[in-house]
Design an enzyme around this catalytic site. Sequence first.
Site, PDB file in Angstrom:
ATOM      1  N   ALA A 205       3.305  -0.989   4.747  1.00 43.19           N
ATOM      2  CA  ALA A 205       2.814  -1.042   6.132  1.00 43.19           C
ATOM      3  C   ALA A 205       2.366  -2.448   6.547  1.00 43.19           C
ATOM      4  CB  ALA A 205       1.675  -0.052   6.313  1.00 43.19           C
TER       5      ALA A 205
ATOM      6  N   PRO B 148       0.796  -1.226   0.000  1.00 40.17           N
ATOM      7  CA  PRO B 148       0.000   0.000   0.000  1.00 40.17           C
ATOM      8  C   PRO B 148       0.829   1.276   0.000  1.00 40.17           C
ATOM      9  CG  PRO B 148      -0.143  -1.131   2.119  1.00 40.17           C
ATOM     10  CD  PRO B 148       0.524  -2.064   1.159  1.00 40.17           C
ATOM     11  N   ASN B 149       0.314   2.238  -0.728  1.00 40.19           N
ATOM     12  CA  ASN B 149       0.862   3.600  -0.839  1.00 40.19           C
ATOM     13  C   ASN B 149       2.103   3.689  -1.731  1.00 40.19           C
ATOM     14  OD1 ASN B 149      -1.056   4.871   1.001  1.00 40.19           O
ATOM     15  ND2 ASN B 149      -0.039   3.671   2.590  1.00 40.19           N
TER      16      ASN B 149
ATOM     17  N   HIS C 205      12.765  -2.854   1.733  1.00 41.66           N
ATOM     18  CA  HIS C 205      12.239  -1.579   2.220  1.00 41.66           C
ATOM     19  C   HIS C 205      13.118  -0.467   1.698  1.00 41.66           C
ATOM     20  CE1 HIS C 205       9.441  -3.678   4.702  1.00 41.66           C
ATOM     21  NE2 HIS C 205      10.428  -4.472   5.073  1.00 41.66           N
TER      22      HIS C 205
ATOM     23  N   GLU D 134      12.666  -9.548   0.883  1.00 38.83           N
ATOM     24  CA  GLU D 134      11.883  -8.425   1.429  1.00 38.83           C
ATOM     25  C   GLU D 134      12.697  -7.152   1.235  1.00 38.83           C
ATOM     26  OE1 GLU D 134      11.177  -9.050   5.585  1.00 38.83           O
ATOM     27  OE2 GLU D 134      10.435  -7.004   5.917  1.00 38.83           O
TER      28      GLU D 134
ATOM     29  N   ARG E 257      13.630   4.186  12.146  1.00 32.79           N
ATOM     30  CA  ARG E 257      12.369   4.929  12.214  1.00 32.79           C
ATOM     31  C   ARG E 257      11.570   4.521  13.465  1.00 32.79           C
ATOM     32  NH1 ARG E 257       9.617   4.702   6.490  1.00 32.79           N
ATOM     33  NH2 ARG E 257       8.393   6.370   7.459  1.00 32.79           N
TER      34      ARG E 257
ATOM     35  N   ARG F 124       5.236  10.829  -2.640  1.00 34.08           N
ATOM     36  CA  ARG F 124       4.927  10.572  -1.231  1.00 34.08           C
ATOM     37  C   ARG F 124       6.203  10.721  -0.400  1.00 34.08           C
ATOM     38  NH1 ARG F 124       4.916   4.495   1.142  1.00 34.08           N
ATOM     39  NH2 ARG F 124       4.185   4.984   3.231  1.00 34.08           N
TER      40      ARG F 124
ATOM     41  N   TYR G  33      11.338   8.517   0.783  1.00 32.18           N
ATOM     42  CA  TYR G  33      11.239   7.461  -0.233  1.00 32.18           C
ATOM     43  C   TYR G  33      11.867   7.824  -1.578  1.00 32.18           C
ATOM     44  CZ  TYR G  33       8.091   5.485   3.218  1.00 32.18           C
ATOM     45  OH  TYR G  33       7.569   4.973   4.389  1.00 32.18           O
TER      46      TYR G  33
ATOM     47  N   ASN H 251       7.902  -5.662  -1.275  1.00 30.26           N
ATOM     48  CA  ASN H 251       7.899  -4.574  -0.304  1.00 30.26           C
ATOM     49  C   ASN H 251       6.463  -4.509   0.208  1.00 30.26           C
ATOM     50  OD1 ASN H 251       7.874  -2.301   1.231  1.00 30.26           O
ATOM     51  ND2 ASN H 251       8.952  -1.007  -0.259  1.00 30.26           N
TER      52      ASN H 251
HETATM   53  C1  DQA Z   1       8.403   0.809   3.654  1.00 26.32           C
HETATM   54  C2  DQA Z   1       8.533   1.025   5.183  1.00 26.32           C
HETATM   55  C3  DQA Z   1       7.195   0.799   5.860  1.00 26.32           C
HETATM   56  O1  DQA Z   1       7.326   0.961   7.261  1.00 26.32           O
HETATM   57  C4  DQA Z   1       6.171   1.800   5.345  1.00 26.32           C
HETATM   58  O2  DQA Z   1       4.913   1.542   5.922  1.00 26.32           O
HETATM   59  C5  DQA Z   1       6.093   1.832   3.861  1.00 26.32           C
HETATM   60  C6  DQA Z   1       7.304   1.678   3.057  1.00 26.32           C
HETATM   61  C7  DQA Z   1       9.719   1.165   2.902  1.00 26.32           C
HETATM   62  O3  DQA Z   1       9.817   0.801   1.749  1.00 26.32           O
HETATM   63  O4  DQA Z   1      10.608   1.809   3.465  1.00 26.32           O
HETATM   64  O5  DQA Z   1       5.033   2.104   3.300  1.00 26.32           O
HETATM   65  O6  DQA Z   1       8.125  -0.548   3.408  1.00 26.32           O
END
Ligand code: DQA
Length: 149
Positions: free
Chosen positions: A80, A12-13, A103, A101, A110, A20, A25, A77
């Site tokens: 959240a 998501p997002n 990020h 995985e 964080r 964003r 990011y 990825n």
């Molecule tokens: C994320 C880190 C997560 O905590 C966050 O909710 C994201 C992006 C990252 O790519 O750094 O949406 O996965």
Amino acid sequence: MKQKKITVLHGPNLNLLGTRQPEIYGADTLDDVNNRLREAALLAGWEVVCFQSNHEGALIDAIHAARLDGTHAIIINPAAYTHTSVAILDALNAFEGTVFEVHISNVHKRESFRHHSYVSLRADGVIAGLGTHGYRAALDAIIKSEDAS
Ligand code: DQA
């Protein structure tokens, strides 16, 4: 010979990548990331298929599809859902190939709620904090190890 396949899943997002919180990011869009992965994979004789969803169930369905469509490895990825989703962990546990995985940010630097990952219980490799290059690092690691085996 059929091309070896990697499925890249974005949670998501991540469709908002580039606009964003660019200070966290970065400026690349999701299309930039996906196009670079497809090109790099193609040069190595691999196929990359990318999918993004803001919905947990859609990501789970994509993991189920990867069990049956010849996918050798998943780069995910989970965004959240990393920190909340036992269901995505369960789906990945039902996938027999390699799982990386990724990020973009260094989640360990964080908020504390980002320090725990359900998906890490299944992941063969975890990359955090390399920006969008993390996806490419995962791709290269998978291709190198699979082509060597
Ligand atoms: C994320 C880190 C997560 O905590 C966050 O909710 C994201 C992006 C990252 O790519 O750094 O949406 O996965």
